[in-house]
Structure formats: structure tokens, C-alpha cells
Design a protein around this motif. Structure first.
Motif, PDB file in Angstrom:
ATOM      1  N   ARG A   1       0.817  -1.219   0.000  1.00  0.00           N
ATOM      2  CA  ARG A   1       0.000   0.000   0.000  1.00  0.00           C
ATOM      3  C   ARG A   1       0.847   1.264   0.000  1.00  0.00           C
ATOM      4  O   ARG A   1       0.304   2.368  -0.140  1.00  0.00           O
ATOM      5  CB  ARG A   1      -0.949   0.003   1.203  1.00  0.00           C
ATOM      6  N   GLN A   2       2.140   1.127   0.164  1.00  0.00           N
ATOM      7  CA  GLN A   2       3.034   2.282   0.163  1.00  0.00           C
ATOM      8  C   GLN A   2       3.297   2.741  -1.277  1.00  0.00           C
ATOM      9  O   GLN A   2       3.639   1.927  -2.143  1.00  0.00           O
ATOM     10  CB  GLN A   2       4.355   1.929   0.833  1.00  0.00           C
ATOM     11  N   ALA A   3       3.173   4.034  -1.517  1.00  0.00           N
ATOM     12  CA  ALA A   3       3.420   4.569  -2.859  1.00  0.00           C
ATOM     13  C   ALA A   3       4.839   4.274  -3.322  1.00  0.00           C
ATOM     14  O   ALA A   3       5.077   4.000  -4.505  1.00  0.00           O
ATOM     15  CB  ALA A   3       3.159   6.072  -2.870  1.00  0.00           C
ATOM     16  N   ALA A   4       5.797   4.311  -2.384  1.00  0.00           N
ATOM     17  CA  ALA A   4       7.198   4.070  -2.734  1.00  0.00           C
ATOM     18  C   ALA A   4       7.413   2.653  -3.240  1.00  0.00           C
ATOM     19  O   ALA A   4       8.324   2.398  -4.045  1.00  0.00           O
ATOM     20  CB  ALA A   4       8.089   4.328  -1.520  1.00  0.00           C
ATOM     21  N   VAL A   5       6.591   1.720  -2.776  1.00  0.00           N
ATOM     22  CA  VAL A   5       6.689   0.325  -3.214  1.00  0.00           C
ATOM     23  C   VAL A   5       5.900   0.122  -4.499  1.00  0.00           C
ATOM     24  O   VAL A   5       6.398  -0.442  -5.486  1.00  0.00           O
ATOM     25  CB  VAL A   5       6.176  -0.630  -2.122  1.00  0.00           C
ATOM     26  N   ALA A   6       4.642   0.564  -4.505  1.00  0.00           N
ATOM     27  CA  ALA A   6       3.759   0.309  -5.641  1.00  0.00           C
ATOM     28  C   ALA A   6       4.171   1.085  -6.883  1.00  0.00           C
ATOM     29  O   ALA A   6       4.008   0.578  -8.005  1.00  0.00           O
ATOM     30  CB  ALA A   6       2.326   0.661  -5.259  1.00  0.00           C
ATOM     31  N   GLY A   7       4.706   2.295  -6.712  1.00  0.00           N
ATOM     32  CA  GLY A   7       5.038   3.137  -7.856  1.00  0.00           C
ATOM     33  C   GLY A   7       5.964   2.462  -8.864  1.00  0.00           C
ATOM     34  O   GLY A   7       5.598   2.260 -10.032  1.00  0.00           O
ATOM     35  N   PRO A   8       7.188   2.104  -8.439  1.00  0.00           N
ATOM     36  CA  PRO A   8       8.096   1.461  -9.401  1.00  0.00           C
ATOM     37  C   PRO A   8       7.615   0.100  -9.879  1.00  0.00           C
ATOM     38  O   PRO A   8       7.909  -0.304 -11.013  1.00  0.00           O
ATOM     39  CB  PRO A   8       9.411   1.337  -8.623  1.00  0.00           C
ATOM     40  N   LEU A   9       6.857  -0.602  -9.052  1.00  0.00           N
ATOM     41  CA  LEU A   9       6.329  -1.901  -9.456  1.00  0.00           C
ATOM     42  C   LEU A   9       5.316  -1.728 -10.586  1.00  0.00           C
ATOM     43  O   LEU A   9       5.363  -2.432 -11.609  1.00  0.00           O
ATOM     44  CB  LEU A   9       5.695  -2.600  -8.254  1.00  0.00           C
ATOM     45  N   VAL A  10       4.403  -0.773 -10.441  1.00  0.00           N
ATOM     46  CA  VAL A  10       3.407  -0.512 -11.479  1.00  0.00           C
ATOM     47  C   VAL A  10       4.082   0.005 -12.751  1.00  0.00           C
ATOM     48  O   VAL A  10       3.704  -0.369 -13.869  1.00  0.00           O
ATOM     49  CB  VAL A  10       2.352   0.481 -10.966  1.00  0.00           C
ATOM     50  N   GLU A  11       5.089   0.838 -12.591  1.00  0.00           N
ATOM     51  CA  GLU A  11       5.800   1.353 -13.766  1.00  0.00           C
ATOM     52  C   GLU A  11       6.463   0.220 -14.541  1.00  0.00           C
ATOM     53  O   GLU A  11       6.479   0.224 -15.786  1.00  0.00           O
ATOM     54  CB  GLU A  11       6.842   2.384 -13.330  1.00  0.00           C
ATOM     55  N   ALA A  12       6.998  -0.774 -13.833  1.00  0.00           N
ATOM     56  CA  ALA A  12       7.593  -1.931 -14.514  1.00  0.00           C
ATOM     57  C   ALA A  12       6.526  -2.741 -15.237  1.00  0.00           C
ATOM     58  O   ALA A  12       6.756  -3.242 -16.348  1.00  0.00           O
ATOM     59  CB  ALA A  12       8.327  -2.815 -13.503  1.00  0.00           C
ATOM     60  N   LEU A  13       5.342  -2.868 -14.630  1.00  0.00           N
ATOM     61  CA  LEU A  13       4.258  -3.586 -15.283  1.00  0.00           C
ATOM     62  C   LEU A  13       3.754  -2.826 -16.501  1.00  0.00           C
ATOM     63  O   LEU A  13       3.420  -3.442 -17.536  1.00  0.00           O
ATOM     64  CB  LEU A  13       3.108  -3.809 -14.292  1.00  0.00           C
ATOM     65  N   LYS A  14       3.700  -1.509 -16.418  1.00  0.00           N
ATOM     66  CA  LYS A  14       3.230  -0.703 -17.543  1.00  0.00           C
ATOM     67  C   LYS A  14       4.197  -0.753 -18.722  1.00  0.00           C
ATOM     68  O   LYS A  14       3.809  -0.484 -19.865  1.00  0.00           O
ATOM     69  CB  LYS A  14       3.029   0.750 -17.094  1.00  0.00           C
ATOM     70  N   ALA A  15       5.425  -1.123 -18.454  1.00  0.00           N
ATOM     71  CA  ALA A  15       6.416  -1.235 -19.520  1.00  0.00           C
ATOM     72  C   ALA A  15       6.373  -2.591 -20.197  1.00  0.00           C
ATOM     73  O   ALA A  15       7.163  -2.865 -21.108  1.00  0.00           O
ATOM     74  CB  ALA A  15       7.820  -0.995 -18.967  1.00  0.00           C
ATOM     75  N   GLY A  16       5.452  -3.459 -19.756  1.00  0.00           N
ATOM     76  CA  GLY A  16       5.363  -4.809 -20.297  1.00  0.00           C
ATOM     77  C   GLY A  16       4.923  -4.834 -21.745  1.00  0.00           C
ATOM     78  O   GLY A  16       4.334  -3.869 -22.256  1.00  0.00           O
ATOM     79  N   PRO A  17       5.165  -5.941 -22.435  1.00  0.00           N
ATOM     80  CA  PRO A  17       4.875  -6.035 -23.863  1.00  0.00           C
ATOM     81  C   PRO A  17       3.418  -5.863 -24.234  1.00  0.00           C
ATOM     82  O   PRO A  17       3.081  -5.232 -25.226  1.00  0.00           O
ATOM     83  CB  PRO A  17       5.392  -7.426 -24.243  1.00  0.00           C
ATOM     84  N   LEU A  18       2.485  -6.429 -23.418  1.00  0.00           N
ATOM     85  CA  LEU A  18       1.073  -6.323 -23.746  1.00  0.00           C
ATOM     86  C   LEU A  18       0.590  -4.888 -23.618  1.00  0.00           C
ATOM     87  O   LEU A  18      -0.178  -4.399 -24.440  1.00  0.00           O
ATOM     88  CB  LEU A  18       0.244  -7.246 -22.830  1.00  0.00           C
ATOM     89  N   VAL A  19       1.053  -4.169 -22.586  1.00  0.00           N
ATOM     90  CA  VAL A  19       0.652  -2.792 -22.377  1.00  0.00           C
ATOM     91  C   VAL A  19       1.181  -1.915 -23.504  1.00  0.00           C
ATOM     92  O   VAL A  19       0.491  -1.034 -24.025  1.00  0.00           O
ATOM     93  CB  VAL A  19       1.134  -2.278 -21.012  1.00  0.00           C
ATOM     94  N   GLU A  20       2.446  -2.161 -23.913  1.00  0.00           N
ATOM     95  CA  GLU A  20       3.031  -1.383 -25.000  1.00  0.00           C
ATOM     96  C   GLU A  20       2.211  -1.553 -26.278  1.00  0.00           C
ATOM     97  O   GLU A  20       1.924  -0.607 -27.001  1.00  0.00           O
ATOM     98  CB  GLU A  20       4.476  -1.834 -25.231  1.00  0.00           C
ATOM     99  N   ALA A  21       1.804  -2.800 -26.560  1.00  0.00           N
ATOM    100  CA  ALA A  21       1.010  -3.046 -27.759  1.00  0.00           C
ATOM    101  C   ALA A  21      -0.361  -2.392 -27.661  1.00  0.00           C
ATOM    102  O   ALA A  21      -0.889  -1.843 -28.625  1.00  0.00           O
ATOM    103  CB  ALA A  21       0.870  -4.557 -27.984  1.00  0.00           C
ATOM    104  N   PHE A  22      -0.953  -2.434 -26.458  1.00  0.00           N
ATOM    105  CA  PHE A  22      -2.282  -1.854 -26.236  1.00  0.00           C
ATOM    106  C   PHE A  22      -2.241  -0.348 -26.445  1.00  0.00           C
ATOM    107  O   PHE A  22      -3.125   0.243 -27.061  1.00  0.00           O
ATOM    108  CB  PHE A  22      -2.746  -2.184 -24.818  1.00  0.00           C
ATOM    109  N   GLU A  23      -1.172   0.295 -25.923  1.00  0.00           N
ATOM    110  CA  GLU A  23      -1.070   1.757 -26.033  1.00  0.00           C
ATOM    111  C   GLU A  23      -0.837   2.205 -27.464  1.00  0.00           C
ATOM    112  O   GLU A  23      -1.206   3.302 -27.860  1.00  0.00           O
ATOM    113  CB  GLU A  23       0.034   2.253 -25.109  1.00  0.00           C
ATOM    114  N   LYS A  24      -0.187   1.352 -28.279  1.00  0.00           N
ATOM    115  CA  LYS A  24       0.020   1.716 -29.685  1.00  0.00           C
ATOM    116  C   LYS A  24      -1.290   1.647 -30.467  1.00  0.00           C
ATOM    117  O   LYS A  24      -1.460   2.304 -31.460  1.00  0.00           O
ATOM    118  CB  LYS A  24       1.046   0.752 -30.302  1.00  0.00           C
TER     119      LYS A  24
END
Length: 344
Positions: free
Chosen positions: A321-344
Motif C-alpha cells: 500500500r506504500q506509494a514508494a513500493v507500488a510506484g516502481p512496481l506498477v511502472e515496470a508492469l506498464k512497460a510490459g509487452p502487452l501494455v506497450e502493444a495496447f497503447e500503440k
């Protein structure tokens, strides 16, 4: 489970404790991560976390492997029944060293912040510790040293800095859970196929993972030890390893028992974030990066402190629940291949 061939894999690895409900805990960890994502300014991915399109998420449950059919409930004496025989002395020695390390950490941190009351409690707990390898152990039987260690932890839990932050009201239940660390690191308890307990636990963690897809691992407590060792031979990409409330840096009790030696960051890990809470009794001082050798890519753990506050700080959900923990974790997930394809 939602997810496709291009989806990043997210694996949650739990720590010490009793039997788990994998589906329920997966939901709890994801909900906590969603709260942390909102706090970190990533409200746009909350539905992706909870509905499964941001990552294919699995809760790696190995809790049943610690089940002792001879144990008598949550307060059973660790080692009496599950381990048995001449190995009991080794388990007693490990737990004494582990408890001593926990006391030392509490004392060190108390003195650093000028908390004399907590330091005095830690000094009292240290004075109650049995002699390691003392002759009295055999005369008293295996149960008595563990009862003494339970009383020592009960004393330590009365420290002002810990009394309101831990989920353990007394020392024996805590000791029972901490003994799981010793059982894992002893690398015994083989099954009919001669697979030791630690090997079977690591198999659970990596079961079903696909080396052709990115793997992000979030581990907690004993799970950080399990994840560290499980990833040492993993051949797929690991963009991020997150360790929460980790005992990895607990000196001779844990660090020097890891495999391989000397410990180094698993080869395929591209980033390692380690988080600790000052009031988390299981966590050593934030020195992991000084004791962990880099992998060939130069990756070492980067440690950050969080302050959860309130009750039960040694829970994965508190950290997530800490922003310091969730922030970089979510950013790594957002950089994933499926998200990249979805955003394009």
C-alpha cells in the motif's frame, strides 16, 4: 485468469505463517497494490491490476509444505515432531542465532534513534538467551530451549517500538513461524522422490512460469529468501525483483546459509528493489546491497525505507500500500509487452 501470450507474469511469493488461501491472498495482495498505485499517481492502471490485463498474476502458495501432521496447533513447539532426532540440536542452534540477530537489530535501531526504553528491553531479552550449544539442552529435551526462546521473544515484543506494530501477541507463535526459515535453510525433509523441502518450495514458486515472457517477482519475508534462490537458475527475463520485509541480510543466521555462496544477484534480474520498515521485527538493517555481489550486469539490490505505522507492519499488504513500493512496481508492469502493444 485474464492474460495472454504477451502478458507480463507477476508472481507473489509469501513468507512465514500458517496455511494460505491462494485465491484470497492473491486478491488481497492485488487490492493492496491497487491502493498503493493510486497513492503513487497510477489510478489509471487499477482496473488493469484487479481485472488481470496488466499482468497475469499468480500467488505462489507453498504453505502446505510446512504442515506438520504431529504439530498441536499454532503454538506447537518448533522442531518437536517436524524435524526430530539428532538434527533438533542444529535447529535449536539456528533459532538461537536467529533470535539473537533479531534482538541485535532491535537494539541497534533503538540506540540509533535514542530510544532507551526499547534498547533496555532488547538488553533484557538478550540476557535471557540460552547459551548456544549448551550442555543443558540434552538434559532438558528439545522442547525446553524453544520455550526459552519463546519467552525471550515475548520479552522483546514488549518493547515500545514493537508492541503496537506486530501481529504476534507473544513469542511462541512468532517463534513457530520463524522456525520455517530454519527448516527451509536446512535443506532436509526430503520426500519420496528425494526432493528436499527447500527444492519443493522453489518448484512451487516457478511452477507455470514461461521463460519467454517477462517475469516480475514480489516476495515477502521468508519468500524473499525463496525467490532469491529460485531465480538463480531462471533463464527468462526478470525486469524487476521486489523484496519486502526481508531477512536476507540477517548475517550468519541467513545470509551465510544462502546458495550460492558468496551471494550475488540472480543473473537474469535487471532491477532489484528492497523495502524495509524500521518497526518490522523480521527485517535486518538496510545493508543488503553491501553484502550482495552484483550479477554480470552490475545489478545489486537498492534499499529504501517505508514507514507503515499502525498495527501489523510485517505484512505484505502493508508494504504494497506504500506509494514508494507500488510506484516502481506498477511502472515496470506498464512497460510490459502487452501494455506497450495496447497503447500503440
Amino acid at each position: 485468469m485474464v492474460g495472454g501470450s504477451g502478458t507480463t507474469q507477476l508472481v507473489f511469493v509469501h513468507g512465514i505463517g500458517g496455511l494460505r488461501d491462494a485465491a484470497e491472498e492473491r486478491r488481497e495482495w492485488l487490492n493492496a497494490l491497487a491502493d498503493g498505485a493510486r497513492a503513487a499517481g497510477h489510478a489509471d492502471v487499477v482496473s488493469g491490476l484487479t481485472q488481470g490485463w496488466l499482468a497475469e498474476t499468480r500467488f505462489a502458495d507453498y504453505s502446505d509444505l510446512f504442515t506438520d501432521p504431529d504439530a498441536q496447533g499454532a503454538e506447537a513447539i518448533p522442531g518437536a515432531g517436524a524435524l526430530g532426532g539428532p538434527e533438533d540440536r542444529q535447529d535449536t542452534e539456528f533459532m538461537t542465532a536467529f533470535v539473537r540477530a533479531l534482538i541485535d537489530e532491535v537494539d541497534h535501531q533503538a540506540r540509533e534513534r535514542g530510544d532507551r526504553r526499547t534498547a533496555a528491553v532488547a538488553e533484557d531479552a538478550l540476557a535471557q538467551l540460552p547459551d548456544e550449544g549448551g550442555e543443558d539442552d540434552e538434559e532438558q529435551g528439545v522442547g525446553e530451549p524453544f520455550r526459552v526462546l519463546g519467552r525471550v521473544l515475548t520479552t522483546l515484543l514488549q518493547a515500545p517500538g514493537l508492541r503496537g506494530s506486530t501481529q504476534w501477541a507473544s513469542g511462541l507463535p512468532l517463534l513457530s513461524h520463524l522456525s520455517q526459515v530454519g527448516r527451509y535453510l536446512r535443506r532436509r525433509e526430503a520426500d519420496g522422490d528425494r526432493r528436499t523441502l527447500d527444492a519443493r518450495i522453489r518448484e512451487r514458486v516457478l511452477s507455470g512460469t514461461d521463460p519467454d515472457r517477462p517475469l516480475i517477482v514480489v516476495s515477502h519475508s521468508l519468500g524473499t529468501v525463496v525467490a532469491f534462490e529460485a531465480l538463480r537458475g531462471y533463464e527468462g527475463r526478470v525486469p524487476l525483483l521486489v523484496t519486502l520485509g526481508s531477512p536476507l541480510a540477517t548475517g550468519a543466521a541467513v545470509l551465510q546459509r544462502l546458495e550460492p555462496q558468496p551471494p550475488r544477484t540472480p543473473a537474469r534480474v535487471e532491477r532489484w528493489l528492497n523495502f524495509w520498515d524500521r518497526d518490522d521485527i523480521v527485517v535486518g538493517r538496510p545493508r543488503l546491497e553491501r553484502w550482495m555481489r552484483p550479477n554480470a550486469s552490475g545489478v545489486v539490490p537498492v534499499t529504501a525505507r517505508v514507514d507503515s505505522g499502525g498495527l501489523w507492519v510485517h505484512t505484505a499488504s502493508k508494504y504494497l500500500r506504500q506509494a514508494a513500493v507500488a510506484g516502481p512496481l506498477v511502472e515496470a508492469l506498464k512497460a510490459g509487452p502487452l501494455v506497450e502493444a495496447f497503447e500503440k
